[in-house]
Scaffold this motif. Structure first.
Motif, PDB file in Angstrom:
ATOM      1  N   ARG A   1      39.344  30.841  15.381  1.00  0.00           N
ATOM      2  CA  ARG A   1      38.576  29.795  16.385  1.00  0.00           C
ATOM      3  C   ARG A   1      39.017  29.804  17.687  1.00  0.00           C
ATOM      4  O   ARG A   1      38.142  30.010  18.834  1.00  0.00           O
ATOM      5  CB  ARG A   1      38.580  28.621  15.810  1.00  0.00           C
TER       6      ARG A   1
ATOM      7  N   LEU B   1      38.212  33.205  19.588  1.00  0.00           N
ATOM      8  CA  LEU B   1      36.670  33.094  20.014  1.00  0.00           C
ATOM      9  C   LEU B   1      36.611  32.293  21.273  1.00  0.00           C
ATOM     10  O   LEU B   1      35.669  32.518  21.981  1.00  0.00           O
ATOM     11  CB  LEU B   1      35.814  32.836  18.767  1.00  0.00           C
TER      12      LEU B   1
ATOM     13  N   GLU C   1      34.721  33.487  24.709  1.00  0.00           N
ATOM     14  CA  GLU C   1      33.703  32.815  25.119  1.00  0.00           C
ATOM     15  C   GLU C   1      33.974  32.301  26.626  1.00  0.00           C
ATOM     16  O   GLU C   1      33.137  32.434  27.614  1.00  0.00           O
ATOM     17  CB  GLU C   1      33.460  31.420  24.372  1.00  0.00           C
TER      18      GLU C   1
ATOM     19  N   ILE D   1      31.192  39.950  21.551  1.00  0.00           N
ATOM     20  CA  ILE D   1      32.001  40.527  20.672  1.00  0.00           C
ATOM     21  C   ILE D   1      31.131  41.475  19.780  1.00  0.00           C
ATOM     22  O   ILE D   1      29.906  41.414  19.379  1.00  0.00           O
ATOM     23  CB  ILE D   1      32.786  39.532  19.686  1.00  0.00           C
TER      24      ILE D   1
ATOM     25  N   ILE E   1      32.835  33.949  11.237  1.00  0.00           N
ATOM     26  CA  ILE E   1      31.633  33.597  12.214  1.00  0.00           C
ATOM     27  C   ILE E   1      30.278  33.534  11.504  1.00  0.00           C
ATOM     28  O   ILE E   1      29.516  32.487  11.691  1.00  0.00           O
ATOM     29  CB  ILE E   1      31.466  35.024  13.146  1.00  0.00           C
TER      30      ILE E   1
ATOM     31  N   TYR F   1      28.842  30.270  17.085  1.00  0.00           N
ATOM     32  CA  TYR F   1      29.715  31.527  17.662  1.00  0.00           C
ATOM     33  C   TYR F   1      28.557  32.544  17.780  1.00  0.00           C
ATOM     34  O   TYR F   1      28.883  33.708  18.118  1.00  0.00           O
ATOM     35  CB  TYR F   1      30.859  31.919  16.968  1.00  0.00           C
TER      36      TYR F   1
ATOM     37  N   LEU G   1      27.915  34.619  20.897  1.00  0.00           N
ATOM     38  CA  LEU G   1      29.128  35.500  21.270  1.00  0.00           C
ATOM     39  C   LEU G   1      28.814  37.014  20.868  1.00  0.00           C
ATOM     40  O   LEU G   1      29.513  37.887  21.311  1.00  0.00           O
ATOM     41  CB  LEU G   1      30.517  34.901  20.862  1.00  0.00           C
TER      42      LEU G   1
END
Length: 101
Positions: A60, A63, A67, A73, A84, A91, A94
């Protein structure tokens, strides 16, 4: 161990996100692709810390760092992919173009 007080850091030199845990480290190894996307390759949590939410916190917070850096990613690590998939609403944006979970 007070997990809430610990923060994930980006160790750029080692190309991994790290969470320091009382002498041990949980980490996610990454590689940067030619397109600028970040490949999340492998996650490792020390055995003594398994089952305590360390892996989820690490993913978490990693990420969140990604971000803020405006980086896309490509999650190759099964643990990251699963995280995810379970939190797609947070997410999905991303993911690099064309990435399917």
């Amino acid at each position: 161990m007070d997990l809430a007080s610990l923060k994930t850091q980006n160790n750029i030199e080692k190309k991994r996100f790290e969470l320091n845990l009382e002498g041990a480290k949980a980490f996610i190894v990454y590689k940067m692709g030619k397109s600028g996307a970040m490949y999340l390759v492998h996650t490792e949590v020390p055995e003594v810390m398994e089952g305590q939410g360390v892996g989820h916190k690490l993913v978490r917070e990693s990420l969140e760092i990604i971000e803020k850096a405006n980086t896309k990613i490509i999650p190759l690590c099964p643990f990251v992919r699963s995280f995810i998939k379970n939190h797609q609403e947070d997410y999905q944006l991303l993911l690099a173009e064309g990435v399917k979970l």
